[in-house]
Scaffold this motif. Structure first.
Motif: not given
Length: 51
Positions: A1-4, A7-12, A32-35, A38-39
């Motif tokens: 989840m990004s700081h804002d 959410t995204r799923y890793l789909t590959t 790549a994850l932004a500063p 949350t992973l």
């Protein structure tokens, strides 16, 4: 989840279950994850014991 809160799923990078076809090449994937992101990692909860 990004700081804002996005959410995204890793789909590959998907493949057959581990332990099935052990000599089969496994794909990989990166994202790549932004500063301050949350992973979250999860499994299906399956626990196997030989024998």
């Amino acid at each position: 989840m990004s700081h804002d809160g996005d959410t995204r799923y890793l789909t590959t990078g998907h493949s057959v279950l581990l332990g099935i076809e052990p000599d089969m090449p496994r794909p990989s994937s990166t994202h790549a994850l932004a500063p301050h992101s949350t992973l979250l990692l999860y499994t299906d909860g399956l626990i196997e014991r030989p024998g």
